[in-house]
Design an enzyme around this catalytic site. Structure first.
Site, PDB file in Angstrom:
ATOM      1  N   GLY A 146      95.095  35.172 134.501  1.00  0.00           N
ATOM      2  CA  GLY A 146      96.235  34.414 133.999  1.00  0.00           C
ATOM      3  C   GLY A 146      96.630  33.252 134.888  1.00  0.00           C
ATOM      4  N   CYS A 189      81.477  35.007 165.899  1.00  0.00           N
ATOM      5  CA  CYS A 189      80.878  34.813 164.572  1.00  0.00           C
ATOM      6  C   CYS A 189      79.512  34.121 164.709  1.00  0.00           C
ATOM      7  CB  CYS A 189      81.819  34.021 163.673  1.00  0.00           C
ATOM      8  SG  CYS A 189      81.700  32.226 163.846  1.00  0.00           S
ATOM      9  N   ASP A 201      91.400  39.393 139.797  1.00  0.00           N
ATOM     10  CA  ASP A 201      92.705  38.953 139.310  1.00  0.00           C
ATOM     11  C   ASP A 201      92.718  39.054 137.788  1.00  0.00           C
ATOM     12  OD1 ASP A 201      92.018  36.159 138.122  1.00  0.00           O
ATOM     13  OD2 ASP A 201      91.006  36.238 140.054  1.00  0.00           O
ATOM     14  N   CYS A 216      85.176  33.503 170.037  1.00  0.00           N
ATOM     15  CA  CYS A 216      84.770  33.986 168.715  1.00  0.00           C
ATOM     16  C   CYS A 216      83.318  34.453 168.762  1.00  0.00           C
ATOM     17  CB  CYS A 216      84.932  32.877 167.683  1.00  0.00           C
ATOM     18  SG  CYS A 216      84.422  33.347 166.037  1.00  0.00           S
ATOM     19  N   HIS A 245      82.905  30.624 160.034  1.00  0.00           N
ATOM     20  CA  HIS A 245      83.804  30.802 161.175  1.00  0.00           C
ATOM     21  C   HIS A 245      85.238  31.078 160.703  1.00  0.00           C
ATOM     22  CE1 HIS A 245      86.066  30.208 164.841  1.00  0.00           C
ATOM     23  NE2 HIS A 245      86.859  29.441 164.113  1.00  0.00           N
ATOM     24  N   CYS A 304      79.755  30.433 165.927  1.00  0.00           N
ATOM     25  CA  CYS A 304      80.101  30.225 167.339  1.00  0.00           C
ATOM     26  C   CYS A 304      79.021  30.741 168.285  1.00  0.00           C
ATOM     27  CB  CYS A 304      81.450  30.860 167.654  1.00  0.00           C
ATOM     28  SG  CYS A 304      82.808  29.977 166.842  1.00  0.00           S
ATOM     29  N   ASP A 331      95.550  37.525 150.340  1.00  0.00           N
ATOM     30  CA  ASP A 331      94.422  36.703 149.911  1.00  0.00           C
ATOM     31  C   ASP A 331      94.885  35.252 149.896  1.00  0.00           C
ATOM     32  OD1 ASP A 331      96.030  36.819 147.333  1.00  0.00           O
ATOM     33  OD2 ASP A 331      94.454  35.401 146.837  1.00  0.00           O
TER      34      ASP A 331
HETATM   35 ZN   LIG Z   1      83.455  31.425 165.165  1.00  0.00          ZN
END
Ligand SMILES: [Zn+2]
Ligand SMILES: *[C@@H]1O[C@H](CO)[C@@H](O)[C@H](O)[C@H]1NC(C)=O
Length: 411
Positions: free
Chosen positions: A117, A328, A114, A326, A356, A331, A288
């Protein structure tokens, strides 16, 4: 003379695998036949990014200790670096010595920085905007500092990010009156100063930021002016600051209507699942938001039906993972009961939940993208809303209206 410069640029970028003189190439893979949604491959100097994309923040303590390696393992192709913090400490010289922010954080994929600012205006109370730039007192040593468009680009050039953001004059989306127009016009002038200041136009992309508050006429003027400039991408700024959702989506859709089809569109500060899905339908490619990694309710985890408050007693003996679907690392390994217990005594729980949360955002966007490619995005949106809300009466009115405006009806 000019020809030989071009030749050199071609050689350099060819060796990095990008197209001559263009550090960003956008390939549109599919466009939804109903809405404005699209799926693209955006090739940047460090890697190709599949859009629509959610970009997590990759630097700073806000990540609850998530490492570059973990982000990479989650399939993250682009993350954000904070110019404000990195520009102050350790400072651009040191980061340049470390081969830029990529070398410093040991991140091999793409990076967006970024302008510094927004952070400054929101973190430093005594900031003051003049035509020169944003003036403020350093919270580290109390020295007066001026962040000018030139300075912001100089810092971002040292950081070496794939995408740099112009310095803009930011006003809160709830401000009205002449200040909104002043900020919009100044942002156009600052864009020109940023373009002129960029030392690395063959390897770093500078994005313009559309301003104009909640005023359609001002947004139009800004769009018209900024799209005359040959920048590689556009951001939609000045939203997600507490305005009415109706104002929000109308400004988004007005912007995507006037932005060039062949360039990426980045909607700043948007990260709630419903907002992401709706704004993809309105034609945005990049997003974002700090909220999945930094909000007040740290015990809560994102799931397709909203969120789980893992601190609640009901999870003390619940041996399922956060989301059974999930995949991830959290999980795959930990139960709700374990995280519930861990939350009472250890910040490691936050780390697991952050992993997660990021994984949830990234895979949501992957499913969105796949549905666009498969030509069934409207069906995806209906199934998503159906899962997110217990009944149709609970669909937010603004989301129903926004989706209907691009041909996706929910009822
Ligand atoms: Zn997860
Ligand atoms: C996960 O996301 C939820 C929903 O935005 C948020 O409230 C929570 O703070 C996040 N958790 C962590 C540990 O970052």
């Amino acid at each position: 003379m000019a020809a030989s410069t071009v030749g050199e640029a071609e050689m350099n970028s060819a060796s990095r695998g990008a197209i001559a003189g263009a550090p960003l190439v956008l390939r549109i893979l599919a466009e939804c036949p109903v809405s404005k949604a699209r799926a693209c491959d955006m090739t940047l100097p460090h890697c190709t990014v599949n859009t629509p994309v959610f970009m997590p923040v990759g630097t700073q303590g806000t990540m609850k200790g998530v490492t570059a390696e973990q982000l990479e393992n989650l399939g993250c192709q682009i993350c954000l670096g904070n110019t404000y913090h990195l520009g102050m400490r350790p400072g651009p010289e040191l980061i340049e010595k470390a081969k830029g922010l990529h070398g410093f954080m040991n991140w091999r994929r793409s990076l967006l920085t970024d302008s510094g600012g927004f952070q400054m205006v929101s973190l430093v109370e005594l900031s003051q905007v003049t035509e020169e730039g944003v003036k403020f007192r350093s919270p580290y040593d109390n020295k007066e500092i001026l962040l000018s468009p030139e300075q912001s680009i100089a810092i971002q050039n040292s950081l070496g990010s794939d995408i740099m953001m112009q310095l803009d004059d930011v006003v809160s989306s709830t401000v009205t009156g002449p200040r909104v127009e002043e900020a919009m016009r100044r942002s156009i002038r600052w864009l020109d100063r940023c373009i002129a200041a960029n030392r690395n136009p063959e390897s770093q992309n500078l994005f313009a930021i559309i301003q104009g508050g909640l005023n359609s006429e001002l947004r139009h003027i800004c769009l018209e002016e900024m799209t005359k400039r040959d920048v590689p991408g556009f951001a939609i700024g000045g939203l997600s600051g507490g305005e009415e959702k109706d104002d929000f989506w109308k400004m988004v859709t007005l912007s995507t209507d006037h932005l060039p089809r062949e360039k990426p569109r980045y909607l700043m500060g948007v990260g709630y699942a419903v907002d992401l899905v709706v704004c993809v339908a309105l034609g945005c490619d990049m997003f974002d938001c700090v909220f999945p990694t930094r909000t007040a309710r740290f015990g809560s985890a994102l799931v397709p039906w909203g969120s789980l408050q893992l601190k609640h007693k009901q999870y003390a003996k619940d041996f399922q993972p956060i989301d059974p679907e999930c995949t991830c690392p959290t999980c795959r390994r930990h139960s709700r009961a374990y995280l519930h217990a861990l939350l009472k005594c250890d910040t490691a729980a936050l780390h697991h939940i952050t992993i997660h949360n990021i994984s949830y955002q990234l895979s949501l966007m992957q499913s969105v993208r796949q549905s666009i490619i498969d030509g069934c995005f409207p069906q995806f949106v209906r199934a998503f809303m159906d899962r997110m809300f217990p009944s149709r009466e609970q669909y937010p009115r603004w989301a129903v209206d926004a989706l209907a405006s691009v041909g996706i009806t929910l009822n």
